[in-house]
Scaffold this motif. Structure first.
Motif, PDB file in Angstrom:
ATOM      1  N   SER A   1     -14.347  -0.088  -9.397  1.00 31.22           N
ATOM      2  CA  SER A   1     -14.121   0.733  -8.199  1.00 31.22           C
ATOM      3  C   SER A   1     -12.662   0.673  -7.772  1.00 31.22           C
ATOM      4  O   SER A   1     -12.093   1.685  -7.335  1.00 31.22           O
ATOM      5  CB  SER A   1     -15.027   0.256  -7.060  1.00 31.22           C
ATOM      6  N   PHE A   2     -12.049  -0.515  -7.894  1.00 31.93           N
ATOM      7  CA  PHE A   2     -10.637  -0.663  -7.551  1.00 31.93           C
ATOM      8  C   PHE A   2      -9.781   0.230  -8.453  1.00 31.93           C
ATOM      9  O   PHE A   2      -8.844   0.893  -7.982  1.00 31.93           O
ATOM     10  CB  PHE A   2     -10.225  -2.126  -7.707  1.00 31.93           C
ATOM     11  N   HIS A   3     -10.129   0.268  -9.728  1.00 34.87           N
ATOM     12  CA  HIS A   3      -9.392   1.099 -10.686  1.00 34.87           C
ATOM     13  C   HIS A   3      -9.543   2.580 -10.366  1.00 34.87           C
ATOM     14  O   HIS A   3      -8.557   3.339 -10.380  1.00 34.87           O
ATOM     15  CB  HIS A   3      -9.887   0.802 -12.102  1.00 34.87           C
ATOM     16  N   GLU A   4     -10.767   2.986 -10.052  1.00 37.45           N
ATOM     17  CA  GLU A   4     -11.010   4.394  -9.769  1.00 37.45           C
ATOM     18  C   GLU A   4     -10.389   4.815  -8.435  1.00 37.45           C
ATOM     19  O   GLU A   4      -9.908   5.943  -8.297  1.00 37.45           O
ATOM     20  CB  GLU A   4     -12.522   4.659  -9.754  1.00 37.45           C
ATOM     21  N   PHE A   5     -10.403   3.925  -7.447  1.00 33.42           N
ATOM     22  CA  PHE A   5      -9.878   4.259  -6.121  1.00 33.42           C
ATOM     23  C   PHE A   5      -8.351   4.324  -6.113  1.00 33.42           C
ATOM     24  O   PHE A   5      -7.761   5.235  -5.530  1.00 33.42           O
ATOM     25  CB  PHE A   5     -10.364   3.230  -5.094  1.00 33.42           C
ATOM     26  N   THR A   6      -7.710   3.359  -6.757  1.00 37.39           N
ATOM     27  CA  THR A   6      -6.248   3.298  -6.736  1.00 37.39           C
ATOM     28  C   THR A   6      -5.606   4.174  -7.801  1.00 37.39           C
ATOM     29  O   THR A   6      -4.467   4.614  -7.643  1.00 37.39           O
ATOM     30  CB  THR A   6      -5.770   1.851  -6.928  1.00 37.39           C
ATOM     31  N   GLY A   7      -6.327   4.402  -8.907  1.00 34.50           N
ATOM     32  CA  GLY A   7      -5.761   5.196  -9.989  1.00 34.50           C
ATOM     33  C   GLY A   7      -4.669   4.489 -10.756  1.00 34.50           C
ATOM     34  O   GLY A   7      -3.904   5.118 -11.496  1.00 34.50           O
ATOM     35  N   THR A   8      -4.581   3.175 -10.603  1.00 31.89           N
ATOM     36  CA  THR A   8      -3.546   2.399 -11.288  1.00 31.89           C
ATOM     37  C   THR A   8      -3.947   2.148 -12.741  1.00 31.89           C
ATOM     38  O   THR A   8      -5.128   2.187 -13.081  1.00 31.89           O
ATOM     39  CB  THR A   8      -3.334   1.048 -10.587  1.00 31.89           C
ATOM     40  N   PRO A   9      -2.974   1.873 -13.613  1.00 29.81           N
ATOM     41  CA  PRO A   9      -3.311   1.488 -14.997  1.00 29.81           C
ATOM     42  C   PRO A   9      -4.145   0.207 -14.997  1.00 29.81           C
ATOM     43  O   PRO A   9      -4.128  -0.562 -14.025  1.00 29.81           O
ATOM     44  CB  PRO A   9      -1.938   1.266 -15.643  1.00 29.81           C
ATOM     45  N   TRP A  10      -4.827  -0.038 -16.106  1.00 30.33           N
ATOM     46  CA  TRP A  10      -5.732  -1.186 -16.142  1.00 30.33           C
ATOM     47  C   TRP A  10      -4.989  -2.507 -15.969  1.00 30.33           C
ATOM     48  O   TRP A  10      -5.514  -3.428 -15.335  1.00 30.33           O
ATOM     49  CB  TRP A  10      -6.535  -1.180 -17.451  1.00 30.33           C
ATOM     50  N   TRP A  11      -3.779  -2.623 -16.506  1.00 26.46           N
ATOM     51  CA  TRP A  11      -3.056  -3.880 -16.345  1.00 26.46           C
ATOM     52  C   TRP A  11      -2.749  -4.121 -14.869  1.00 26.46           C
ATOM     53  O   TRP A  11      -2.843  -5.258 -14.388  1.00 26.46           O
ATOM     54  CB  TRP A  11      -1.761  -3.871 -17.164  1.00 26.46           C
TER      55      TRP A  11
END
Length: 342
Positions: A81-91
């Protein structure tokens, strides 16, 4: 556009067939996923084709129990969810999610730990004159009543313990309260580590897990571009190990009080565990090593941050004779003396 991007990623699934442990995903059945079995071969059906594998890669049952546990599922969903919400790269997702959890959960608990420890230290200093008085009274009783030595020790220890317990209750600073950070931070660290490892192993099995796995293979940065592979340079494990060792040294060198024998033993045990963790992390995916490294660097920063007298005053942490007005200069001077550097 999103559906087109997903279809494009699915057409490239052949690139990950040869990645390590992919066969385990194909082998393990799951009634909730699009896996089906026939003659002990499990097949994942995508929109265009199917991929099969007959490899016999397996994991220990205890690992799968942890991997499928509810706390790990929540931790894994948090990272996703953090990845999808922020749109940041996985690293960046792995590093920022680690820091966010530590800021929100462990920082307040660590501040409270410092607060409780400071109250205990001040209380122990105030307690010393009373201990001397109790000792004098016991000596008088020994002379008057001719108590044997074992009875005198028993009476003395009981009186000291009773008075100390009364003070702890009065000041509401039981030593057990200082351990709350360990009981929260350790399970959190374990769950987040296994959740990150699940992402790199496509667990639990699903089409989305495969897509995230492919994203992780290209979601790194600098020398660790593939977060599902082991760091070939071992730089991440080395940084993690050095950060943890620095945390231990900062905690020991910042005190102007001579540590007790038990404290020295505990410190050496933690040093040994830190060194042991380095070769273990060398065999983990870079994503897990990155999480460990980010958590360790944050821990070091937090320890240095809470040494500041201004910060301690802001959080209402009581002053003690064992704290320094200039902690950073004190640590530097003490380290130079220890290393015999002029």
């Amino acid at each position: 556009m999103i559906l087109q991007a997903i279809r494009t990623r699915q057409t490239n699934l052949k690139k990950i067939v040869d990645y390590r442990l992919f066969s385990y995903y194909m082998k393990r059945p799951d009634p909730c996923s699009s896996l089906c079995s026939k003659n002990n071969t499990y097949t994942l059906y995508s929109s265009n084709r199917s991929l099969t594998s007959d490899s016999s890669v397996t994991f220990p049952s205890w690992f799968m129990s942890l991997s499928n546990s509810t706390p790990v599922a929540y931790a894994q969903q948090f990272v996703i969810s953090f990845h999808e919400f922020t749109g940041t790269p996985w690293w960046a997702t792995i590093m920022l999610s680690a820091v966010a959890l530590r800021l929100v959960i462990t920082l307040p608990l660590t501040v409270y730990q410092h607060y409780n420890n400071s109250k205990l230290e001040n209380l122990s200093i105030e307690f010393q004159p009373t201990v001397v008085e109790i000792q004098k009274e016991v000596v008088k009783a020994v002379k008057l009543n001719r108590w044997p030595e074992n009875k005198a020790k028993r009476v003395y220890n009981k009186a000291v313990k009773k008075y100390w317990d009364e003070l702890i209750v009065k000041e509401n600073c039981h030593p057990a309260k200082s351990t709350i950070v360990v009981w929260v931070q350790l399970p959190l660290w374990i769950c987040m580590s296994i959740a990150t490892r699940n992402l790199t192993l496509m667990l639990p099995p699903s089409d989305d897990a495969v897509i995230r796995f492919y994203e992780l293979t290209e979601g790194g940065i600098m020398w660790f571009t593939n977060l599902t592979a082991i760091d070939p340079t071992m730089i991440l494990p080395l940084i993690m190990c050095l950060s943890n060792l620095l945390i231990i040294e900062v905690q020991t060198q910042s005190r102007n009080k001579e540590p007790t024998r038990n404290q020295k033993i505990i410190t050496n045990v933690f040093r040994g565990l830190t060194i042991i963790m380095m070769p273990l992390s060398c065999f983990l995916p870079s994503g897990v090593s990155l999480y460990w490294t980010a958590s360790s660097i944050y821990g070091l920063s937090q320890n240095l941050f809470l040494l500041s007298p201004q910060v301690r005053t802001f959080f209402g942490i009581p002053k003690t004779p064992y704290n320094n007005e200039h902690p950073y200069q004190y640590i530097l001077h003490k380290t130079k003396s220890k290393l015999k550097i002029s």
